[in-house]
Design a protein around this motif. Structure first.
Motif, short mmCIF file in Angstrom:
data_model
loop_
_atom_site.label_atom_id
_atom_site.label_comp_id
_atom_site.label_asym_id
_atom_site.label_seq_id
_atom_site.Cartn_x
_atom_site.Cartn_y
_atom_site.Cartn_z
N SER A 1066 0.87 -1.18 0.00
CA SER A 1066 0.00 0.00 0.00
C SER A 1066 0.90 1.23 0.00
N GLN A 1070 1.70 0.47 5.08
CA GLN A 1070 1.16 -0.26 6.23
C GLN A 1070 0.75 -1.68 5.88
N LEU A 1071 0.47 -1.96 4.60
CA LEU A 1071 -0.02 -3.27 4.20
C LEU A 1071 0.78 -3.81 3.01
N LEU A 1083 -3.74 -10.13 2.99
CA LEU A 1083 -3.16 -8.88 3.46
C LEU A 1083 -2.21 -9.18 4.62
N ASP A 1085 1.06 -7.56 7.40
CA ASP A 1085 1.82 -6.46 7.99
C ASP A 1085 3.27 -6.65 7.55
N ARG A 1092 -3.14 -9.94 8.02
CA ARG A 1092 -4.10 -8.88 8.36
C ARG A 1092 -5.46 -9.12 7.73
#
Length: 1584
Positions: A1066, A1070-1071, A1083, A1085, A1092
């Motif tokens: 992202s 963050q992703l 997803l 971390d 995630r």
């Protein structure tokens, strides 16, 4: 010397024989029929034996050491004295590579012979490795000369009839030289043992310790006579002792034998390689067979010479003549005049005086001699501190020691010396002259990269300098450290180029064993300091001149003053004590450490216009209050100008003199390139006398040469700085208003171009004429230097004018610029092309557009025109660079109907175009097509700054492109799959092997590391936004995280149950999202590796992912032809976008978040509004599926990549449907004219047949009904019926008048591959799988099925009388069928592979069949008896045709060579290299030439041949790759969207079938097309 031996001259020896070792030399000499006296040699260290073999005088040389490099050196020396040598033999031993196809034994002979892939020799240690591990060599080594190729064929045929004479020659040798019996006899079959590939050597000279169970069982031969094998010989600088490597060479390259010298010769020397097999290139090597193998090779060479008549040798060109042609390659490298330190330009420039700069020069010498020192020595200092003088001194010192490789002295405002365009090409040219041993490697690099001068600096450095130096070995040179001297790097235009040059030069550190040192001088400017920061500190040694103690500098300046004053004193007869020690000390103090002050002062004092003492007083008495570093220098310049310009003139003269100074000198200091006095006067619109008088008194600050053809130059850049800085120019009347000066020159440039530019300025005349065919002197004659300057720099001068003035005088609608472009835009582009500067034109138009953007309200018409001009030049740059007159042909013809440029210049369309094709109304969104890849493009990626585009292809390369000009900036070899730039632009990551990730410096192409760890193929790559993490996904169902700086693993993400196809971070970092074959998106971390969430909703493989710029939307595409939009925080679906008709392969958001793009297997890219999901346009134009997408960082360009090997650039803002002309929506497969030429039929992959009126280019009807691809179409002889064959297993008959279906012929068991009407039109034959079906063409009733072939039928042919049908089959036979009884009346057997095509002679007396066994067989169709076999083809035969009188047969091979045969004798009349695949072949109606898909091929026919057929001129129209040709000359270039898949002609009308589904019509006035004299008379065909 034995006086009883004959003594000839050097010129009497026409053949050379090279023997690598003494064991090979002995039998070669023993084969001589007569030995001659030795002759003196001027420079050679070679050892020669001279003699006669048969009727030929031969020189035999032995090499001092084995290896490719040494072979090249031996030949170079040999040709120094034996200048009449035509060709040679490389005779010696080699390692055989046996296989099931080639039963190679020890003692056999392997002879180099060209194949479809190689010219007889392949250097297998030069090339690239593909992702599947397969090796592909780069470049092509030359084929043997024609006389040897023909003789090989004759000897091969003779051996088949009567056997070889090798045993006879061996016996004769041993009778004459009985001492040789001990070594040079057949060692015995018991010593010929081939071990299996997995059985390694255990020990013993004769393998007595090796496992006998590993010996391969082979049948015994009936005798020991050596067998001859023809094919590819592998050459390298290393001995092959590994059976695995050996077998891979055989499998991948078809190599029969390996050795170590041939590749070194084939570049320099036309030769035949003959190798006696002494081992099997494995670990079981021994020397038992070497003597006998050497003798068999020598015997073959003697037998070869015995069949070559002496007159054929005399008729063959001398090697030196062909080498001179090759040396033209070096001469074609662009060279910057004045680059070298010893150029005439610098002839009078000083060096350091004795006893000056002692410590510095000692440091430089010590640095250059230390093998462990840094590769770069950077000497930096302020302006005027003497850097260039030191550089000249250093260059002279290294040249005197034989250690200077090359030098380049940059100089701002001096043309090619002011930029980097010719930097590396100039260094390479000097290097080739300094080190002749490098010439073949540099020539090879040019030959393999013919457009190397147009490629980026990285490619030039790699191919022209770094690689050639890396090929040198310890034994090649006595010295191992060479030096480049680069002066004034800060005066090179372009900060990016400066930093790139530094990064590239730093790579010299890795060179071994020859080392390269680079001595660089410059001011400590910011770009250079930043450039050195990017280089490891250990790679450069820095020396700061202005940090040298003042006392040392003053000492050196003092010596300089005393030296110069001594010269002045003697010339002007001044007192011995003049000027006095006190005055010298004062001058040294005033110099303040600046050598330029001392040099200018001395030039001023010594001028003959005044007494030296008076001028000295002016300098000494000048009062300077400024305390700045340049204060004294500014005061000195002021005093010089006051005295030189004004002197003692009266007050009323001063204004005129000052104005002349500002006009002339003010222009010189702001010019972007230096000009002669004459050119400067014309540019300024003043008289030559005015310019000359103004300059005459300024020799102390300007270099004003006596030669009127040499340019005026500043003696030092500090003088420019002084004049342009109002605060430094102490007398305001000498200050130059830079903006005003630029405006004056801009205005003059427009006037000059308007008065001089016109169409075809250099009288090229012919539309396909190349810019490279125009000599530089002719360009200068047609485009004088002042006009060339105007063409090159008018926009740059306008750019320097204030925004207000630009709008008031130039950039308004209907202003100066607008009117100039309306009248002369095409002429200006033509001039730039002739000057080899068209890429600069692209940048100038872009710069002009940027100036117009802020004033669009007052310049809307001009802005519209400039934008149209940008599209025009981007679309046609690639061809206009090569063929300038295509501006008025292809560019105007194929530009959109409403193009501003087309409308303005429509009257300049060529007069020989009676009717242009129908084209689009407006420019389509595609900005450029970047061509260069030879396979599909798998991925594209923009660099973060938007300057570069990287594309990854199935051809194993990553290419870097300059987005401003579309030019190639570099090629990274050995890659396949995903690529990505780090966000900071410093790293390019690529999957260079199925399981390996490589990191690269995108500016230089240098490797930055290898990441290994994946156990499956790497499918995707992504950098984190801060560039600190690299994610890679793989087939082993994992994602790996890496530290790209250290290469360390940061973790493995597991959870997917299928291949991971895509990964993306992202934008906020963050992703990390990953997409898989398991239909899910996961997803993660990226910092912790924790899961995630899982996005589960797709029903097929998820192929691509993309985050929106604000990280709030995640898009995923899949096999169900849709795109899913997701909220990555909650995992909720935000919508589904579905309009594609194929898998969605790629998705991308524009960086500004306003657009979303998706690419599909349906061949389109679609644009969407990411907030509403509404469609914003469809981008059509690719002829294959779209595989990758990328937006430029500014969102203004969208790049798409396709499997047809191209990258297209689009304007996403105007991305509406491109409005393709009505026509096919799939590739056009076939075209056919009706017999009366009134109708053209086209068949396509879109399942339709379309009928066109070729006279007006209008679609008459679309014939729809087939459910699959239509493969072929054919008209009945009377033109009433049209038959179409399809993959849907049917043939359809159509009424061509109405377009109505006339019937469907069903019952085929597979795809219908071909259809053909009988001569009377009553029967139709259709081919499907192994069956031929016959049909009544009038009723559609089946007339029978011809069955009998056990394998597929490829082709059928009716006999001229319609009584027989011949069928060619994959079963290797030809079937003859009686059409009345439909019974097989004969099977013609003899081919050993599938039969591809059959053809009856015009009288029906002969049937020819062509096979993949590389032969054509001739048959009597009445008796079914063979009439002969045409042998000698080096590849399978694709198509063939009889001449109208049936006396000749032409056959075209799979690799493109066309052979011409005499049908009666079976002899080869001619072979013609076409350079590509020939898919269609026919004789012209007069039999004088062949019409092929590779153009018109003229035939060398005996003058006695009866040419009694009428000429049809339209037969000379054809297409060759991307050109329409007429009489074998290129006349019209075809843009990518109009590339031809098939072509038909009728009278003067061309019908073109295109890959994109179009059918285009043009009408040409053939008699008006300008052609060269040779084409008007004999057409100058390739075969002539």
């Amino acid at each position: 010397m034995d006086s009883s031996l004959r003594c000839l001259t050097h010129g009497d020896y026409t053949i050379a024989c090279i023997c690598p070792m003494g064991v090979e030399l002995a039998p070669a000499v023993a084969m001589l029929d007569e030995v001659h006296q030795s002759l003196p040699t001027s420079r050679d260290s070679n050892n020669y034996t001279l003699g006669r073999m048969g009727v030929h005088n031969i020189v035999i040389a032995v090499m001092p050491e084995i290896g490719n490099n040494n072979a090249a050196a031996v030949v170079t020396q040999l040709l120094n004295d034996f200048k009449s040598v035509r060709f040679g033999f490389l005779v010696g031993i080699g390692g055989g590579i046996p296989s099931d196809e080639e039963d190679i034994r020890l003692g056999d002979v392997v002879v180099s012979k060209p194949t479809a892939t190689f010219g007889g020799v392949v250097q297998f240690d030069r090339g690239k490795v593909h992702p599947n591990g397969k090796f592909e060599r780069t470049g092509t080594l030359k084929k043997p000369p024609a006389v040897l190729m023909a003789s090989v064929q004759r000897l091969e045929a003779q051996h088949r009839r009567i056997g070889s004479q090798i045993s006879k020659y061996l016996s004769e040798m041993l009778e004459r030289f009985p001492n040789m019996e001990e070594e040079y006899v057949y060692p015995g079959v018991e010593h010929d043992q081939l071990f299996g590939a997995d059985n390694l050597h255990k020990g013993g000279g004769t393998c007595q310790l090796c496992d006998r169970n590993g010996v391969v069982e082979r049948p015994l031969r009936g005798n020991t006579t050596p067998r001859i094998h023809y094919g590819t010989i592998g050459s390298a600088n290393e001995v092959i002792k590994d059976s695995e490597t050996r077998d891979r060479l055989r499998k991948d390259l078809g190599v029969l034998c390996v050795e170590m010298e041939a590749a070194g010769l084939m570049d320099e020397f036309s030769c035949l390689v003959i190798r006696g097999i002494c081992d099997y290139a494995d670990s079981h090597k021994n020397k038992i067979w070497q003597p006998y193998a050497a003798a068999t090779a020598a015997a073959y060479a003697k037998e070869m010479l015995s069949i070559i008549p002496a007159q054929e040798i005399v008729a063959t060109a001398k090697v030196l003549e062909s080498l001179r042609d090759q040396s033209q390659l070096l001469n074609e490298l662009p060279y910057a005049d004045g680059a070298a330190f010893n150029s005439k330009l610098w002839e009078h420039e000083p060096q350091c005086l004795p006893e000056t700069r002692i410590d510095l020069l000692q440091q430089v010498m010590a640095w250059s001699e230390d093998p462990n020192s840094s590769s770069i020595f950077w000497l930096n200092g302020m302006a005027g501190t003497g850097k260039s003088t030191i550089a000249r001194t250093v260059a002279h010192a290294f040249a005197d020691r034989g250690r200077l490789g090359a030098s380049f002295f940059f100089s701002r405002g001096r043309g090619d010396l002011s930029h980097a365009t010719k930097f590396f090409t100039s260094l390479a040219t000097q290097l080739a002259n300094t080190l002749p041993v490098l010439r073949p490697y540099i020539r090879r690099a040019i030959d393999e990269n013919l457009n190397i001068s147009q490629q980026g600096l990285s490619e030039q450095w790699k191919h022209l300098i770094l690689r050639p130096l890396s090929y040198l070995k310890d034994t090649t040179l006595h010295l191992r450290i060479f030096v480049f001297v680069v002066d004034a790097l800060d005066e090179c235009e372009g900060e990016d180029d400066i930093q790139l040059i530094l990064r590239l030069l730093a790579e010299a550190k890795a060179l071994k064993p020859v080392q390269l040192r680079i001595f660089i001088t410059s001011r400590p400017e910011t770009p250079i300091r930043f450039g050195f920061l990017d280089i490891p500190e250990a790679a450069h040694h820095d020396f700061v001149l202005h940090n040298v103690p003042a006392s040392a500098i003053d000492h050196d300046i003092s010596i300089f003053f005393y030296h110069k004053f001594e010269i002045i004193r003697k010339r002007r007869h001044l007192p011995h004590q003049w000027p006095g020690e006190h005055n010298v000390k004062l001058l040294v103090h005033k110099a303040n450490g600046l050598f330029i002050y001392a040099a200018t002062t001395c030039r001023f004092i010594q001028h003959r216009r005044d007494h030296p003492q008076h001028r000295l007083s002016l300098i000494l008495n000048g009062h300077i209050t400024s305390q700045s570093l340049t204060g004294q220098l500014d005061g000195m310049y002021t005093q010089v100008l006051r005295d030189s310009v004004l002197g003692d003139c009266e007050e009323r003269e001063k204004l005129q003199l000052v104005e002349q100074f500002r006009t002339v000198v003010g222009s010189i200091v702001i010019l972007f390139d230096s000009l002669t006095v004459s050119a400067l006067a014309k540019l300024l619109h003043i008289t030559y006398w005015t310019a000359e008088v103004t300059l005459d008194s300024l020799h102390s600050v300007l270099d004003i040469p006596e030669d009127q053809n040499s340019p005026i130059r500043l003696l030092h850049p500090s003088f420019r700085d002084f004049l342009l800085a109002q605060q430094r120019c102490l007398d305001p009347q000498f200050w130059i208003d830079k903006e005003k000066a630029h405006n004056t020159i801009f205005t003059n440039c427009l006037e000059l171009m308007s008065n001089n530019l016109r169409e075809d300025m250099c009288n090229l005349r012919f539309p396909g004429s190349l810019a490279t065919e125009v000599e530089e002197g002719q360009v200068e004659k047609c485009l004088p230097l002042d006009v060339q300057y105007a063409c090159r720099y008018w926009v740059d001068h306008l750019y320097q004018v204030s925004h207000l003035q630009q709008g008031q005088i130039s950039l308004a609608d209907n202003g100066r610029v607008h009117k100039f472009l309306q009248d002369h835009f095409l002429h200006w582009l033509e001039g730039l092309s002739l000057m080899r500067r068209l890429s600069h034109g692209v940048m100038m138009i872009r710069q002009l557009e940027s100036m117009l953007m802020p004033r669009s309200s007052t310049s809307s018409l001009l802005l519209t025109m400039v934008r149209d001009a940008k599209r025009f030049i981007l679309g046609y740059r690639s061809i206009v660079e090569k063929a300038p007159l295509q501006l008025y042909c292809s560019a105007l013809i194929f530009s959109p109907k409403r193009s501003v440029i087309k409308t303005l210049f429509e009257k300049q369309l060529p007069s020989w175009v009676n009717r242009s094709p129908i084209v689009e109304e407006y420019w389509n969104p595609s900005l450029q097509t970047l061509e260069g890849h030879s396979h599909y493009v798998a991925a594209v990626e923009f660099s973060p700054n938007g300057h570069l585009l990287a594309s990854s292809s199935g051809d194993g390369t990553v290419r870097l492109w300059d987005l401003t000009t579309g030019a190639s900036r570099g090629i990274l070899e050995g890659h396949f799959g995903p690529i990505t730039f780090s966000p900071d632009g410093r790293i390019l990551a690529s999957a260079s092997h199925p399981k390996v990730v490589r990191l690269w410096d995108p500016m230089t192409g240098a490797s930055r590391g290898i990441l290994e760890g994946h156990s499956g193929a790497v499918r995707a790559l992504a950098f984190s936004p801060n560039s600190q993490i690299l994610a890679s996904s793989s087939d082993e169902e994992t994602v790996r995280l890496w530290d790209p700086m250290t290469g360390a693993s940061r973790g493995i993400l597991k959870g997917h149950s299928g291949w991971v196809r895509a990964v993306v971070f992202s934008p906020d970092g963050q992703l990390l999202a990953s997409a898989s074959y398991d239909g899910t998106v996961r997803l993660w971390d990226p910092m912790t590796g924790a899961s995630r969430g899982i996005l589960d909703g797709h029903s097929g493989t998820v192929r691509a992912l993309a985050f929106s710029p604000n990280s709030q939307i995640l898009a995923s595409s899949s096999d169900e032809e849709t795109v899913g939009l997701w909220d990555p925080v909650t995992g909720a679906s935000c919508g589904i976008l579905g309009s594609h008709s194929g898998w969605v392969r790629a998705v991308a958001f524009s960086p500004d978040g306003q657009l979303f793009a998706s690419a599909s297997y349906d061949g389109t890219a679609r644009l969407w509004d990411p907030m509403t999901g509404a469609s914003r346009g469809i981008l059509e134009g690719h002829s294959g599926w779209v595989s990758a997408l990328a937006f430029s960082p500014n969102s203004q360009i969208l790049a798409s990549a396709s499997d047809e090997g191209t990258v297209r650039l689009w304007d996403p803002v105007t991305g509406a449907s491109r409005g393709i002309l009505e026509g096919h929506s799939g590739q056009v497969r076939a075209l056919a004219f009706s017999p009366n030429s009134q109708i053209l039929a086209s068949s396509s992959d879109d399942k339709t047949v379309r009928l066109w009126d070729p006279t007006i280019g209008v679609l008459r009807s679309a014939l729809e009904g087939h459910s699959k691809r239509v493969r072929a179409v054919a008209f009945s002889p009377d033109g009433q019926l049209l038959a179409s064959a399809s993959n849907d297993e049917t043939v359809r008959l159509w009424d061509q008048t109405t377009g109505a279906s006339y019937g469907i012929l069903e019952g085929h068991s597979g795809q219908v591959r071909a259809v053909a009407f009988s001569p009377d039109g009553q029967l139709l034959a259709s081919v499907s799988e192994e069956v031929v079906s016959l049909w009544d063409s009038m009723t559609g009733v089946s007339y029978g099925i011809l069955e009998g072939h056990p394998d597929w039928v490829r082709a059928v042919a009716f006999s001229p009388n319609g009584q027989l049908l011949a069928s060619a089959s994959d079963d290797g036979t030809v079937g003859l069928w009686n059409l009345e009884t439909r019974v097989l009346c004969g099977t013609l057997e003899g081919h050993s592979n599938l039969v591809r095509t059959v053809e009856f002679s015009p009288d029906g007396q002969i049937l020819a069949s062509a096979s993949d066994d590389n032969t054509v067989r001739l048959w009597d169709p009445e008796t079914r008896v063979s009439c002969g076999t045409l042998e000698g083809h080096s590849d399978w035969v694709r198509v063939m045709a009889f001449s109208p009188d049936g006396q000749l047969l032409a056959s075209a091979l799979g690799e493109g060579t066309v052979w011409l045969w005499d049908v009666k004798t079976g002899e080869t009349i001619q072979t013609i290299e076409t350079g590509g695949v020939v898919r269609k072949l026919s004789f012209a109606s007069d039999g004088s030439h062949l019409v092929t898909t590779r153009g018109t091929l003229m035939l060398n026919l005996p003058t006695s041949r009866d040419l009694r057929f009428q000429l049809n001129s339209s037969l000379y129209l054809d297409f060759n790759q991307d050109w329409i040709t007429y009489k074998n000359e290129n006349v019209l270039w075809l843009p990518p969207d109009y590339r031809v898949s098939c072509l038909e002609t009728w009278n003067n009308i061309l019908a073109l079938g295109h890959e994109l589904g179009r059918a285009t019509f043009m009408e040409l006035d053939l008699g008006s097309i300008p052609l060269s004299e040779s084409s008007r008379t004999d057409f100058g065909g390739r075969g002539a």
